[in-house]
Design a protein around this motif. Structure first.
Motif, PDB file in Angstrom:
ATOM      1  N   ASP A  12       3.173   3.158 -11.381  1.00  0.00           N
ATOM      2  CA  ASP A  12       4.593   2.156 -11.053  1.00  0.00           C
ATOM      3  C   ASP A  12       5.377   2.073 -10.049  1.00  0.00           C
ATOM      4  O   ASP A  12       5.749   1.194  -9.257  1.00  0.00           O
ATOM      5  N   ALA A  13       6.548   2.511 -10.527  1.00  0.00           N
ATOM      6  CA  ALA A  13       7.886   3.518  -9.644  1.00  0.00           C
ATOM      7  C   ALA A  13       7.091   3.075  -8.455  1.00  0.00           C
ATOM      8  O   ALA A  13       8.410   3.166  -7.205  1.00  0.00           O
ATOM      9  N   ALA A  14       6.000   4.690  -8.495  1.00  0.00           N
ATOM     10  CA  ALA A  14       6.294   5.256  -7.172  1.00  0.00           C
ATOM     11  C   ALA A  14       5.781   3.933  -6.352  1.00  0.00           C
ATOM     12  O   ALA A  14       5.791   4.070  -4.869  1.00  0.00           O
ATOM     13  N   THR A  18       6.770   2.735  -2.162  1.00  0.00           N
ATOM     14  CA  THR A  18       6.401   2.494  -1.447  1.00  0.00           C
ATOM     15  C   THR A  18       6.368   0.859  -0.748  1.00  0.00           C
ATOM     16  O   THR A  18       6.695   0.493   0.149  1.00  0.00           O
ATOM     17  N   ASP A  19       6.236   0.006  -1.771  1.00  0.00           N
ATOM     18  CA  ASP A  19       6.259  -1.600  -1.231  1.00  0.00           C
ATOM     19  C   ASP A  19       7.845  -1.333  -0.395  1.00  0.00           C
ATOM     20  O   ASP A  19       7.570  -2.511   0.186  1.00  0.00           O
ATOM     21  N   ALA A  79      15.965  -0.017  -4.072  1.00  0.00           N
ATOM     22  CA  ALA A  79      15.582   1.679  -4.117  1.00  0.00           C
ATOM     23  C   ALA A  79      14.268   1.770  -3.127  1.00  0.00           C
ATOM     24  O   ALA A  79      15.051   2.154  -1.634  1.00  0.00           O
ATOM     25  N   GLY A  80      13.356   1.601  -2.544  1.00  0.00           N
ATOM     26  CA  GLY A  80      13.045   1.631  -1.331  1.00  0.00           C
ATOM     27  C   GLY A  80      13.297   1.169  -0.242  1.00  0.00           C
ATOM     28  O   GLY A  80      13.229   1.453   0.752  1.00  0.00           O
ATOM     29  N   ALA A  81      13.345  -0.322   0.040  1.00  0.00           N
ATOM     30  CA  ALA A  81      13.933  -1.435   0.678  1.00  0.00           C
ATOM     31  C   ALA A  81      15.328  -0.474   1.077  1.00  0.00           C
ATOM     32  O   ALA A  81      14.912  -0.279   2.856  1.00  0.00           O
ATOM     33  N   PHE A 101       3.816   6.263   7.291  1.00  0.00           N
ATOM     34  CA  PHE A 101       3.520   7.386   5.840  1.00  0.00           C
ATOM     35  C   PHE A 101       3.216   5.938   4.225  1.00  0.00           C
ATOM     36  O   PHE A 101       2.076   6.042   3.589  1.00  0.00           O
ATOM     37  N   THR A 102       3.671   4.804   4.544  1.00  0.00           N
ATOM     38  CA  THR A 102       3.090   3.689   3.721  1.00  0.00           C
ATOM     39  C   THR A 102       1.809   3.592   3.436  1.00  0.00           C
ATOM     40  O   THR A 102       1.310   3.038   2.387  1.00  0.00           O
ATOM     41  N   ALA A 103       1.246   3.279   4.723  1.00  0.00           N
ATOM     42  CA  ALA A 103      -0.269   3.078   5.229  1.00  0.00           C
ATOM     43  C   ALA A 103      -0.787   3.867   4.491  1.00  0.00           C
ATOM     44  O   ALA A 103      -2.384   4.152   4.464  1.00  0.00           O
ATOM     45  N   GLY A 104      -0.561   5.172   5.060  1.00  0.00           N
ATOM     46  CA  GLY A 104      -1.177   6.165   4.161  1.00  0.00           C
ATOM     47  C   GLY A 104      -1.560   6.404   2.719  1.00  0.00           C
ATOM     48  O   GLY A 104      -3.034   6.469   2.422  1.00  0.00           O
TER      49      GLY A 104
END
Length: 145
Positions: A12-14, A18-19, A79-81, A101-104
Motif C-alpha cells: 500500500d505504501a508503494a 506511485t499515486d 512523499a511521492g508528490a 514509470f507510474t503508467a507502467g
C-alpha cells in the motif's frame, strides 16, 4: 499482526507513493489536469483503502490500529508528490520519466495480478463483460486525455 498485514502495508505504501508521483506530474500539465487526476485517484483510493482496512482487521489489528496504519501509508503519497514536484526543476529527463514509470506500474499490476484473478473463475459471458468494462475504462481515459 499476521505477516499478510505487513505485506499489505508495504504494498500500500508503494502504491500510494506511485499515486503521489502521478499526482505531482499531472499538476505539471496545469491545474485542470492535476485536479482531474486528483479526483480520479480519490475515486480509486476509496474502495482500495476500505479493502486494505478489511485486510488489516483480518490480520489482527484493532480498528484504531488499522486506521493509524492506513494514515501512515498515506504519507507515502505526499512523499511521492513531493518527489515528483521537486523533479520538475531538475531537468527534462526526470520529468519525461515519471509519467511512463507510474503508467507502467499500473499496467503491470493490472495485467499480472488483477486480470488473471478476474478471469480465473468466470465463464465466457462473464469474461466478455469484464473485458468490455476494461475497454470502457480505457475509452474514458482517452476521452479525458
Amino acid at each position: 499482526m499476521a505477516v499478510s498485514g505487513y505485506l499489505n502495508l508495504a504494498a500500500d505504501a508503494a502504491h500510494n507513493f506511485t499515486d503521489g508521483l502521478a499526482l505531482g506530474a499531472a499538476f505539471w500539465g496545469g491545474p485542470a489536469r492535476g485536479t482531474l487526476t486528483a479526483l480520479s485517484v480519490l475515486l480509486h483510493e476509496l474502495p482500495h483503502e476500505l479493502g486494505d482496512m478489511a485486510l488489516l482487521l483480518r490480520a489482527g489489528c484493532s480498528k484504531g490500529q488499522a486506521m493509524l496504519l492506513q494514515l501512515l501509508t498515506a504519507v507515502a503519497a505526499v512523499a511521492g508528490a513531493a518527489c515528483s514536484l521537486l523533479a520538475e526543476g531538475s531537468g527534462a529527463g526526470a520529468v519525461a520519466g515519471i509519467l511512463p514509470f507510474t503508467a507502467g506500474g499500473f499496467i503491470y499490476l493490472g495485467t499480472v495480478s488483477v486480470l488473471p484473478e478476474i478471469l480465473r473463475d468466470s465463464g465466457p459471458a462473464q469474461a466478455l463483460l469484464q473485458l468490455l468494462a476494461l475497454l470502457a475504462g480505457v475509452a474514458m481515459m482517452l476521452l479525458i486525455a
